[in-house]
Design a protein around this motif. Structure first.
Motif, PDB file in Angstrom:
ATOM      1  N   PRO A   1     -15.228 -17.064 -17.948  1.00  0.00           N
ATOM      2  CA  PRO A   1     -15.710 -17.039 -16.562  1.00  0.00           C
ATOM      3  C   PRO A   1     -16.015 -15.614 -16.102  1.00  0.00           C
ATOM      4  O   PRO A   1     -15.600 -14.634 -16.721  1.00  0.00           O
ATOM      5  CB  PRO A   1     -14.527 -17.606 -15.780  1.00  0.00           C
ATOM      6  N   LEU A   2     -16.730 -15.530 -15.002  1.00  0.00           N
ATOM      7  CA  LEU A   2     -16.964 -14.251 -14.341  1.00  0.00           C
ATOM      8  C   LEU A   2     -15.657 -13.866 -13.655  1.00  0.00           C
ATOM      9  O   LEU A   2     -15.130 -14.613 -12.836  1.00  0.00           O
ATOM     10  CB  LEU A   2     -18.089 -14.384 -13.307  1.00  0.00           C
ATOM     11  N   THR A   3     -15.102 -12.725 -14.023  1.00  0.00           N
ATOM     12  CA  THR A   3     -13.809 -12.280 -13.506  1.00  0.00           C
ATOM     13  C   THR A   3     -14.026 -11.173 -12.476  1.00  0.00           C
ATOM     14  O   THR A   3     -14.873 -10.310 -12.666  1.00  0.00           O
ATOM     15  CB  THR A   3     -12.926 -11.765 -14.656  1.00  0.00           C
ATOM     16  N   THR A   4     -13.241 -11.216 -11.399  1.00  0.00           N
ATOM     17  CA  THR A   4     -13.354 -10.231 -10.317  1.00  0.00           C
ATOM     18  C   THR A   4     -12.021  -9.526 -10.115  1.00  0.00           C
ATOM     19  O   THR A   4     -10.986 -10.176 -10.028  1.00  0.00           O
ATOM     20  CB  THR A   4     -13.757 -10.921  -8.999  1.00  0.00           C
ATOM     21  N   VAL A   5     -12.068  -8.192 -10.057  1.00  0.00           N
ATOM     22  CA  VAL A   5     -10.902  -7.369  -9.741  1.00  0.00           C
ATOM     23  C   VAL A   5     -11.275  -6.508  -8.541  1.00  0.00           C
ATOM     24  O   VAL A   5     -12.324  -5.863  -8.536  1.00  0.00           O
ATOM     25  CB  VAL A   5     -10.502  -6.460 -10.918  1.00  0.00           C
ATOM     26  N   THR A   6     -10.420  -6.521  -7.510  1.00  0.00           N
ATOM     27  CA  THR A   6     -10.691  -5.729  -6.308  1.00  0.00           C
ATOM     28  C   THR A   6      -9.729  -4.545  -6.231  1.00  0.00           C
ATOM     29  O   THR A   6      -8.558  -4.718  -5.907  1.00  0.00           O
ATOM     30  CB  THR A   6     -10.552  -6.596  -5.042  1.00  0.00           C
ATOM     31  N   PRO A   7     -10.213  -3.336  -6.541  1.00  0.00           N
ATOM     32  CA  PRO A   7      -9.373  -2.149  -6.391  1.00  0.00           C
ATOM     33  C   PRO A   7      -9.210  -1.798  -4.909  1.00  0.00           C
ATOM     34  O   PRO A   7     -10.004  -2.213  -4.059  1.00  0.00           O
ATOM     35  CB  PRO A   7     -10.145  -1.044  -7.112  1.00  0.00           C
ATOM     36  N   SER A   8      -8.166  -1.027  -4.606  1.00  0.00           N
ATOM     37  CA  SER A   8      -7.957  -0.534  -3.251  1.00  0.00           C
ATOM     38  C   SER A   8      -7.393   0.880  -3.325  1.00  0.00           C
ATOM     39  O   SER A   8      -6.882   1.305  -4.358  1.00  0.00           O
ATOM     40  CB  SER A   8      -7.022  -1.452  -2.459  1.00  0.00           C
ATOM     41  N   ALA A   9      -7.519   1.600  -2.206  1.00  0.00           N
ATOM     42  CA  ALA A   9      -7.044   2.983  -2.119  1.00  0.00           C
ATOM     43  C   ALA A   9      -6.159   3.104  -0.888  1.00  0.00           C
ATOM     44  O   ALA A   9      -6.526   2.661   0.191  1.00  0.00           O
ATOM     45  CB  ALA A   9      -8.223   3.938  -2.026  1.00  0.00           C
ATOM     46  N   THR A  10      -4.983   3.710  -1.066  1.00  0.00           N
ATOM     47  CA  THR A  10      -4.047   3.908   0.031  1.00  0.00           C
ATOM     48  C   THR A  10      -3.870   5.399   0.265  1.00  0.00           C
ATOM     49  O   THR A  10      -3.621   6.150  -0.679  1.00  0.00           O
ATOM     50  CB  THR A  10      -2.676   3.271  -0.292  1.00  0.00           C
ATOM     51  N   THR A  11      -4.023   5.814   1.528  1.00  0.00           N
ATOM     52  CA  THR A  11      -3.823   7.219   1.894  1.00  0.00           C
ATOM     53  C   THR A  11      -2.646   7.292   2.854  1.00  0.00           C
ATOM     54  O   THR A  11      -2.670   6.711   3.914  1.00  0.00           O
ATOM     55  CB  THR A  11      -5.074   7.802   2.565  1.00  0.00           C
ATOM     56  N   ASP A  12      -1.590   7.966   2.424  1.00  0.00           N
ATOM     57  CA  ASP A  12      -0.434   8.152   3.295  1.00  0.00           C
ATOM     58  C   ASP A  12      -0.029   9.622   3.382  1.00  0.00           C
ATOM     59  O   ASP A  12       0.776   9.991   4.209  1.00  0.00           O
ATOM     60  CB  ASP A  12       0.750   7.306   2.839  1.00  0.00           C
ATOM     61  N   THR A  13      -0.595  10.452   2.533  1.00  0.00           N
ATOM     62  CA  THR A  13      -0.335  11.881   2.523  1.00  0.00           C
ATOM     63  C   THR A  13      -1.684  12.587   2.544  1.00  0.00           C
ATOM     64  O   THR A  13      -2.589  12.187   1.819  1.00  0.00           O
ATOM     65  CB  THR A  13       0.436  12.271   1.236  1.00  0.00           C
TER      66      THR A  13
ATOM     67  N   ARG B   1      -4.224  13.063  -0.710  1.00  0.00           N
ATOM     68  CA  ARG B   1      -3.782  12.247  -1.844  1.00  0.00           C
ATOM     69  C   ARG B   1      -4.191  10.789  -1.630  1.00  0.00           C
ATOM     70  O   ARG B   1      -4.084  10.271  -0.531  1.00  0.00           O
ATOM     71  CB  ARG B   1      -2.277  12.315  -2.012  1.00  0.00           C
ATOM     72  N   VAL B   2      -4.611  10.152  -2.708  1.00  0.00           N
ATOM     73  CA  VAL B   2      -5.010   8.749  -2.669  1.00  0.00           C
ATOM     74  C   VAL B   2      -4.283   8.018  -3.794  1.00  0.00           C
ATOM     75  O   VAL B   2      -4.254   8.495  -4.928  1.00  0.00           O
ATOM     76  CB  VAL B   2      -6.539   8.590  -2.857  1.00  0.00           C
ATOM     77  N   THR B   3      -3.699   6.870  -3.473  1.00  0.00           N
ATOM     78  CA  THR B   3      -3.073   6.029  -4.489  1.00  0.00           C
ATOM     79  C   THR B   3      -3.964   4.820  -4.706  1.00  0.00           C
ATOM     80  O   THR B   3      -4.193   4.031  -3.791  1.00  0.00           O
ATOM     81  CB  THR B   3      -1.659   5.593  -4.050  1.00  0.00           C
ATOM     82  N   PHE B   4      -4.488   4.708  -5.930  1.00  0.00           N
ATOM     83  CA  PHE B   4      -5.351   3.591  -6.283  1.00  0.00           C
ATOM     84  C   PHE B   4      -4.512   2.486  -6.908  1.00  0.00           C
ATOM     85  O   PHE B   4      -3.572   2.741  -7.652  1.00  0.00           O
ATOM     86  CB  PHE B   4      -6.425   4.036  -7.287  1.00  0.00           C
ATOM     87  N   THR B   5      -4.869   1.257  -6.615  1.00  0.00           N
ATOM     88  CA  THR B   5      -4.257   0.090  -7.238  1.00  0.00           C
ATOM     89  C   THR B   5      -5.303  -1.025  -7.241  1.00  0.00           C
ATOM     90  O   THR B   5      -6.415  -0.835  -6.750  1.00  0.00           O
ATOM     91  CB  THR B   5      -2.957  -0.333  -6.521  1.00  0.00           C
ATOM     92  N   ALA B   6      -4.939  -2.171  -7.787  1.00  0.00           N
ATOM     93  CA  ALA B   6      -5.879  -3.302  -7.822  1.00  0.00           C
ATOM     94  C   ALA B   6      -5.105  -4.599  -7.726  1.00  0.00           C
ATOM     95  O   ALA B   6      -3.964  -4.695  -8.170  1.00  0.00           O
ATOM     96  CB  ALA B   6      -6.702  -3.279  -9.102  1.00  0.00           C
TER      97      ALA B   6
END
Length: 174
Positions: free
Chosen positions: A65-77, A80-85
Motif C-alpha cells: 500500500p501507499l504508506t504515509t509518515v507525518t514528521p513534526s518539529a517541536t521548539t521549546d528552546t 533548537r528543534v526536536t524532530f519526530t514522526a
C-alpha cells in the motif's frame, strides 16, 4: 438607651483601608520569567512511499500500500528543534527510517538528522501501537524560519522502496 454601632463601622473601615494599601505592595515572591512555550508543528506535506519485499525465498503475493509518515518539529528552546514522526499509516511492516534535511532561511545554516525506528522489544508481545515508533532527534538550527524536507531512509537488501512525495515543513524557531 440606644446602642451605637460606631465601633463596628470603624473596624470595617480599617480593614478596607489595609486591604487597599496592601494591593500595591504585591506578594513577597520574586518575579519569574514565563517558561518557554512548547510549540509543535506538523509538516504541511507528509512523506508518502511504497515499500515491498524482494525475495527469491519468500514470494510477496500482494501489492504494497501507499504508506504515509507525518514528521513534526517541536521548539521549546531558542535555536533548537526536536524532530519526530507519527507511526506510518496504514500500520504495515514497512517501518523505514526517516531522514530530515533542514535549512535555516534566516541564517543559512543547514543540516541533516535521522529519525530511527525504536528497536522492538522482542521479550514480550509488541502491541500494534508500539510496532513502529521513532526516536526523536534534536537539531541546533538557530533562531529563524526553518524549511525542512523529509524522505525515507536507505534501501534494505531484501526490499524496495519508492518515494512518492517527500515531506515538507516550514517551522518558526524562536
Amino acid at each position: 438607651m440606644r446602642r451605637v454601632s460606631t465601633p463596628r463601622s470603624v473596624a470595617a473601615g480599617a480593614v478596607a483601608c489595609l486591604a487597599v494599601l496592601a494591593l500595591p505592595l504585591g506578594s513577597p515572591a520574586p518575579a519569574t520569567a514565563d517558561p518557554p512555550s512548547l510549540t509543535t508543528t506538523e509538516f504541511q506535506v507528509p512523506v508518502r512511499y511504497v515499500a515491498g519485499c524482494l525475495s527469491t525465498v519468500f514470494t510477496c503475493w500482494y501489492l504494497p500500500p501507499l504508506t504515509t509518515v507525518t514528521p513534526s518539529a517541536t521548539t521549546d528552546t531558542p535555536g533548537r528543534v526536536t524532530f519526530t514522526a507519527k507511526p506510518p499509516t496504514p500500520a504495515y511492516y514497512s517501518c523505514l527510517d526517516v531522514t530530515v534535511h533542514w535549512l535555516n532561511l534566516t541564517t543559512g545554516a543547514a543540516g541533516t538528522t535521522a529519525l530511527r525506528r525504536v528497536p522492538p522489544d522482542n521479550s514480550r508481545r509488541v502491541p500494534q501501537d508500539e510496532w513502529c515508533r521513532y526516536v526523536p532527534s534534536t537539531a541546533v538550527t538557530g533562531s529563524g524560519t526553518i524549511a525542512a524536507t523529509a524522505d525515507v531512509g536507505a534501501v534494505a537488501l531484501w526490499a524496495y522502496q519508492i518515494l512518492v512525495t517527500p515531506g515538507v515543513g516550514i517551522i518558526p524557531v524562536p
